[in-house]
Design an enzyme around this catalytic site. Sequence first.
Site, PDB file in Angstrom:
ATOM      1  N   CYS A 151       0.811  -1.224   0.000  1.00  0.00           N
ATOM      2  CA  CYS A 151       0.000   0.000   0.000  1.00  0.00           C
ATOM      3  C   CYS A 151       0.844   1.273   0.000  1.00  0.00           C
ATOM      4  CB  CYS A 151      -0.946   0.002   1.191  1.00  0.00           C
ATOM      5  SG  CYS A 151      -2.021  -1.431   1.234  1.00  0.00           S
ATOM      6  N   HIS A 179      -3.277   7.350   3.052  1.00  0.00           N
ATOM      7  CA  HIS A 179      -3.708   6.085   2.456  1.00  0.00           C
ATOM      8  C   HIS A 179      -5.089   5.749   3.004  1.00  0.00           C
ATOM      9  CE1 HIS A 179      -4.071   2.009   1.290  1.00  0.00           C
ATOM     10  NE2 HIS A 179      -3.649   1.473   2.411  1.00  0.00           N
ATOM     11  N   ASN A 183     -10.229   0.021   0.632  1.00  0.00           N
ATOM     12  CA  ASN A 183      -8.766   0.131   0.583  1.00  0.00           C
ATOM     13  C   ASN A 183      -8.285  -0.440  -0.758  1.00  0.00           C
ATOM     14  OD1 ASN A 183      -6.010  -0.211   0.812  1.00  0.00           O
ATOM     15  ND2 ASN A 183      -6.069  -1.117   2.864  1.00  0.00           N
TER      16      ASN A 183
END
Length: 310
Positions: A112, A235, A265
């Site tokens: 990520c 994020h 996500n």
Amino acid sequence: MRAGLLGMGKYNPPQVVTNQDLEKRIDTSDEWIRSRTGIEERRIADDQTNTSDMAFEAAKQALESAEISADQIGLILVATVTPDHSFPSVSTMIQERLGAKNAAAMDISAACAGFMYGVVTAKQFVESNTYDYVLVVGVEKLSKITDWEDRNTAVLFGDGAGATVVGKVSGDRGILSFELGADGGGGKYLMHNKFIEMNGREVFKFAVRQMGESALAVTEKAGLAKEDVDFLIPHQANIRIMEAARERLGLPVEKMSKSVHKYGNTSAASIPISLVDDLAEGRVKDDDVIVMVGFGSGLTWGALCIKWGK
Ligand code: COA
């Protein structure tokens, strides 16, 4: 002259999967997912759409937005942990489709935090006058490595792509500072064997600490105070983790990018996807000081402080 982000692009698959859809498949509830994560729905790519297809769409848009042609790109970096194949890389697949015949190409595996790693790598090549333009894509098809029977992970993730072109920008604009880091000792907390396996509590604790620390670190490295930051793009993993980073910077709610409720996500794609929406809806303007911060499996993390504009 500094390197900066010349243009942006994104791709969200059209298929929406809501929390209510998941309630029908696993032992969970809309209320639990919303209150623990902030997620309301996510986008899932169909069987015909692979990682490289989403990367290609986002990259095409980024080139248009940066007003450069594919043959001007010197390097393509694709941050992904869900490539179509282990080889050839997604970056070479989109090099061919874009017609970027002068570009070198490689994929980056930093989960990520991958988009942060990609942009920082691009900055080095641009500021050393090695390449004029570097295309950076963050893209994931996490749905293909998600166990849809595992409520601990199935509710969290989504598919998508975000892209940018890194090149020289004018005046005092551009990337003011960055931070990258890794702690391989935490690798066990978020792994992919057959499917994604996660120790949610450990990842949560790490993320809350690291996001705040990194956001503050890049602000200080840029020679700025917290009050100088106009906008935070964390994020988009979990609203509670994002809020913790926002509070460390002392920013009001409206100064934080938020798209986790719509997309879940999307790993390496989440920061550029969120930024595209912020630009379209007027939350980010030229000369704004932006802090971007991400974390992910590895464990990895990365942050950037950017004065926005070409
Ligand atoms: N629906 C309903 N209940 C669920 C559930 C779901 N989808 N997933 C877990 N639960 C249950 C757990 O089994 C647990 O039950 P128990 O107390 O009987 O054991 C309970 O909810 C509470 O679990 P807990 O771990 O305390 O919840 P939490 O507040 O820590 O939230 C996460 C869980 C996963 C949302 C949170 O830890 C998190 O976001 N971690 C980071 C994950 C992440 O960002 N990963 C990607 C990194 S890039």
